[in-house]
Enzyme design. Structure first.
Site, PDB file in Angstrom:
ATOM      1  N   ASP B  94       0.866  -1.164   0.000  1.00  0.00           N
ATOM      2  CA  ASP B  94       0.000   0.000   0.000  1.00  0.00           C
ATOM      3  C   ASP B  94       0.913   1.229   0.000  1.00  0.00           C
ATOM      4  O   ASP B  94       2.090   1.153   0.341  1.00  0.00           O
ATOM      5  CB  ASP B  94      -0.906  -0.034   1.232  1.00  0.00           C
ATOM      6  CG  ASP B  94      -2.060   0.946   1.105  1.00  0.00           C
ATOM      7  OD1 ASP B  94      -2.163   1.612   0.055  1.00  0.00           O
ATOM      8  OD2 ASP B  94      -2.866   1.048   2.046  1.00  0.00           O
ATOM      9  N   ASP B 129      -3.018   7.444  -3.745  1.00  0.00           N
ATOM     10  CA  ASP B 129      -4.317   8.082  -3.968  1.00  0.00           C
ATOM     11  C   ASP B 129      -4.718   8.916  -2.760  1.00  0.00           C
ATOM     12  O   ASP B 129      -4.090   8.852  -1.708  1.00  0.00           O
ATOM     13  CB  ASP B 129      -5.376   7.010  -4.247  1.00  0.00           C
ATOM     14  CG  ASP B 129      -5.460   5.975  -3.134  1.00  0.00           C
ATOM     15  OD1 ASP B 129      -4.397   5.642  -2.554  1.00  0.00           O
ATOM     16  OD2 ASP B 129      -6.552   5.495  -2.830  1.00  0.00           O
ATOM     17  N   CYS B 281     -14.408 -23.365  18.121  1.00  0.00           N
ATOM     18  CA  CYS B 281     -13.572 -23.476  16.933  1.00  0.00           C
ATOM     19  C   CYS B 281     -12.656 -24.680  17.104  1.00  0.00           C
ATOM     20  O   CYS B 281     -12.314 -25.050  18.229  1.00  0.00           O
ATOM     21  CB  CYS B 281     -12.749 -22.187  16.801  1.00  0.00           C
ATOM     22  SG  CYS B 281     -11.543 -22.213  15.467  1.00  0.00           S
TER      23      CYS B 281
END
Lengths: 526, 526
Positions: B94, B129, B281
């Site tokens: 990024d 950006d 889990c």
């Protein structure tokens, strides 16, 4: 043989949610936490070795006393069931009723199978009941109920050991009046566990709404403190429903039957091995394994691997259910699971019709309570909603000398006390005369002094369309005002034009004025 | 440095469902299957060692090129990103946009961060950006869109390496017209991946319906064959929604951020370690472990264990999504996940408003296709329903010379061809003149010659209340007949009085007769 222990008080309930509970069941060999799933094992050759079942985390299994007595009677009596199976946990034995269901008869007398279960030292034993098939005629159903009650009565005299937990089966199948009769009769007899008989065929046909009628009817007449076993609750996708209705124990052969057929269970469905691209599970069987790896195994190892995975997935679901009970989110788990199949969803919707019964057993918030959620009209039947509305109409008294009822929309109150500009809008009306209540899609009327009470300010809502919400909320508001109309001289209704249509407000004003209660609709100055 | 490879054709789509797909993305170092989750790693000290992330099954990670250039620029350039991080899979970097979002600015030039990502050899790189925050004013949003487009154009000239996959971010946030503009502009530029920027703040505020607007609007203007990355898709409960909208790649730091805060992820929510009674889990961290065991660990090991579990749960959800795409059951998975939070449910309902767009990308049945299910009115927006109804009104021609339309209720046809006694009821009407169609709550009109076509006979329905179903089904029937009214001279409507109210039939008859089409209501002789 160990000295017989007293079995009364074998069950303690620790936490509750809806009609479900987390409890502790003491048998003569083990202490198990409920809800508990009993994997069905074959005493001759178990697809998954019993040691492995134990290692996966199961502290309880169920075997078939009838088949054991048929094939290995002497060895079983000599060794006892725990040594025979090589299992140190709790062993439940079934009596042959399933064989009656599938073959029409068994070659054993009711008293014989009682003596046998005592002789082999089962932890939990079942009398030889007569199951009611799902398609039973009324006469057949009646007969199965009556013979089962008669045998249950006989069994009380026949049984000798006090350290075995005896299960009394409730029959009646799809004939709910017979289920009622059966449960009432069994409830009078001293059993340690009540078992709900023969849902197997109902479940095989996905008749979950019938299952809800069956279990809910039975539970209504059984003592709340006694554990309830549901026979043949197979697929993990329906465990949440079973527990939410109040079943504490269930057995299942699904893990093995499905595995033999190449089927891989998930909490929300069943997949054929050949349809699998990934193994969507991280259990010891699946982690770092691909469907190809499984397909490549020889038949026996493949079936065993699938069965082990199925056992992992099933125990995970039991743990999720316990966790949901602890957090008070069993409704949420149930709703999620029931979306996976329209027949399960029908079962869930049917259960909402028993909302008043759920409300009776559903507890006040638990220490780990989560907020409650609404995503559709079915959620307006939550026990919390019923309880709030019932209390407003029975116990609640509005504060004295505040005879103007100011109804404000929910969002404003939750954000920051009274809405801005409200004082301005109220003009010279003294706040000391005003009783502020919130109107809420989920709960109807919420007096402002109760707003911090759970779950009134701990709920989130979506998915209820305007027609339903206006109708329900409008009715609740009218009920509240009608009940307390001697208290209020005037109603001021603050309009939320973003969330509700003018029709709601007009209807309310008209209804109030018909009752002689002046009603003012108020827009906030912007 | 390896010789640059051609990057065009880096992405192949293999299977589709709704707007989601399973694809293969080739980067210069790795071939990864999508949908793919990129765990965010810290280049200095990763909470979970990068080797462990790889062992858990992640073939791709994302690191922050801006932070690396700030702290370890030279080493990174000397070693290259793969040696720096010790990871042989695909590494996305990024550019610092997240830091702009949280700190307002970064100390780097757009061209500099492009050069740096090339120098360290990222597999996938992002231009610098300007994110649009969720609360951006129109001016701010406009500026972020325009600067991002300008920088994107510049980047095309600045980039040198052909073997890096470049991502072009789409901005605009909650201003959908700006999102449209942004996507249109980016779509014209040669990027290998389009990235949907800055949903982080939208998701932090649970604005999932805004997220649906944002992503669906962007997707509409982006080329279907190019992979789409969703930035900051954190919680596994929303992965199904992201994929269903057409996102192929997403990154998440949630596994680590939540772990630092003692939070344990599940596919349907988040639990604090202290609220856990069981670990629901069976991943390598949780199997045979208790919450107490975890609580007893020192802080660093506890956080690492939680983070590893969170990574297992996240990858399991990705596998479940892939499996659902393969079976054509992504709608079912999405529906189930979205019940877990009312804001997610709002997102799902919002997505149903884009049903026509989903229909365009949703494929015909896959080889492993499962039947489709309906549990509520939202499911009437399924692409399969829209497609069937559109086809009936456009391509379909009723068989010649059968000018009596016989409409029979769905259940009868499905059970055993024509209902018993129908011939008797039809009297001396020749079967050769009759066109039999089924009327269905889910699909409206189903011509009997199409009944075996998927999914018309492979669907199960519940949970749609009579008012909704009568309205929808009545409308569909009228639309069908109006379209084909020159073909039919008469309509015979076989009544199903168990499932539908007389009002439905009366309404239909009246509407038909107003259009000059004679209509006979028929009860079956019992």
């Amino acid at each position: 043989m160990p000295a017989p222990k007293k079995t009364s008080g074998c069950f303690e309930i620790h936490e509750r949610d809806l009609a479900g509970r987390i409890g502790v069941l003491k048998t003569k060999t083990a202490t198990i936490e409920t809800p508990a799933l009993f994997p069905v094992v074959n005493h001759v050759k178990s697809l998954v070795p019993i040691k492995t079942i134990s290692r996966i985390g199961y502290q309880q299994i169920i075997a078939n006393a009838y088949l054991i007595s048929k094939h290995s009677k002497r060895t079983a009596i000599r060794k006892g069931i725990h040594r025979l199976l090589g299992f140190g946990g709790a062993i439940m034995t079934d009596s042959g009723a399933y064989q009656i269901l599938s073959h029409g008869h068994v070659e054993v007398e009711p008293s014989e199978i009682i003596r046998f279960q005592e002789a082999i030292g089962s932890d939990i034993a079942v009398i030889l009941d007569i199951p009611t098939p799902s398609n039973a005629s009324r006469n057949e159903a009646e007969e199965s109920v009556e013979i089962t009650i008669e045998r249950a009565k006989q069994s009380i005299k026949q049984r000798k050991r006090k350290d075995i937990l005896w299960s009394g089966p409730v029959q009646g199948g799809n004939h709910t009046d017979l289920v009622e009769k059966s449960a009432q009769a069994m409830a009078k007899l001293p059993f340690d566990i009540y078992a709900i008989g023969s849902p197997t065929t109902i479940m095989e046909q996905y008749q979950y709404s019938n299952l809800v009628d069956l279990v809910t009817t039975a539970k209504r007449h059984l003592p709340l403190q006694t554990p309830v076993h549901l026979f043949g609750a197979g697929h993990p996708a329906m465990f949440a429903l079973a527990v939410a209705m109040g079943c504490d124990l269930f057995d299942s052969a699904a893990y093995a039957l499905y595995a033999r057929d190449g089927r891989y269970l998930t909490a929300d469905g069943t997949l054929h091995l050949e349809d699998l691209g990934d193994l969507p599970c991280e259990c010891p069987i699946c982690v770092n394994t691909t469907p190809k790896d499984l397909t490549g195994l020889d038949e026996q190892r493949r079936e065993q691997s699938l069965a082990e995975h199925n056992l992992y997935v099933s125990i995970r679901e039991v743990k999720q259910i316990k966790q949901a009970i602890r957090r008070g989110t069993l409704w949420e788990l149930l709703r999620m699971r029931c979306t996976t199949h329209p027949r399960l969803w029908e079962g869930f919707l049917r259960l909402t019709q028993y909302a008043e019964e759920l409300e009776k057993t559903d507890p006040l918030p638990t220490p780990h309570q989560a907020g409650i959620t609404f995503v559709g009209p079915q959620d307006l039947s939550r026990p919390e909603v019923l309880r709030h509305q019932a209390r407003l109409l029975t116990n609640y008294q509005p504060p004295e000398s505040r005879d103007v009822l100011l109804l404000i929309p929910e969002v404003d109150m939750r954000r920051a006390g009274l809405p801005r500009n409200l004082e301005e809008a109220l003009g010279d009306l003294s706040p000391a005369l005003v009783h502020v209540c919130i109107y809420s899609v989920a709960f109807g009327v919420i007096p402002s002094e109760l707003v911090e009470t759970f779950p009134l300010s701990q709920h989130i809502l979506s998915g209820i369309d305007e027609q339903v919400s206006n109708k329900k909320m409008g009715d609740s508001i009218m009920e509240y005002i009608s009940k307390h109309k001697r208290h209020y001289h005037e109603v001021i209704l603050l309009i939320d034009s973003e969330k509700h249509s003018p029709a709601l407000y007009e209807r309310l004003r008209n209804s109030l004025e018909q009752k002689g209660i002046p009603c003012k609709l108020l827009h906030l100055p912007s």
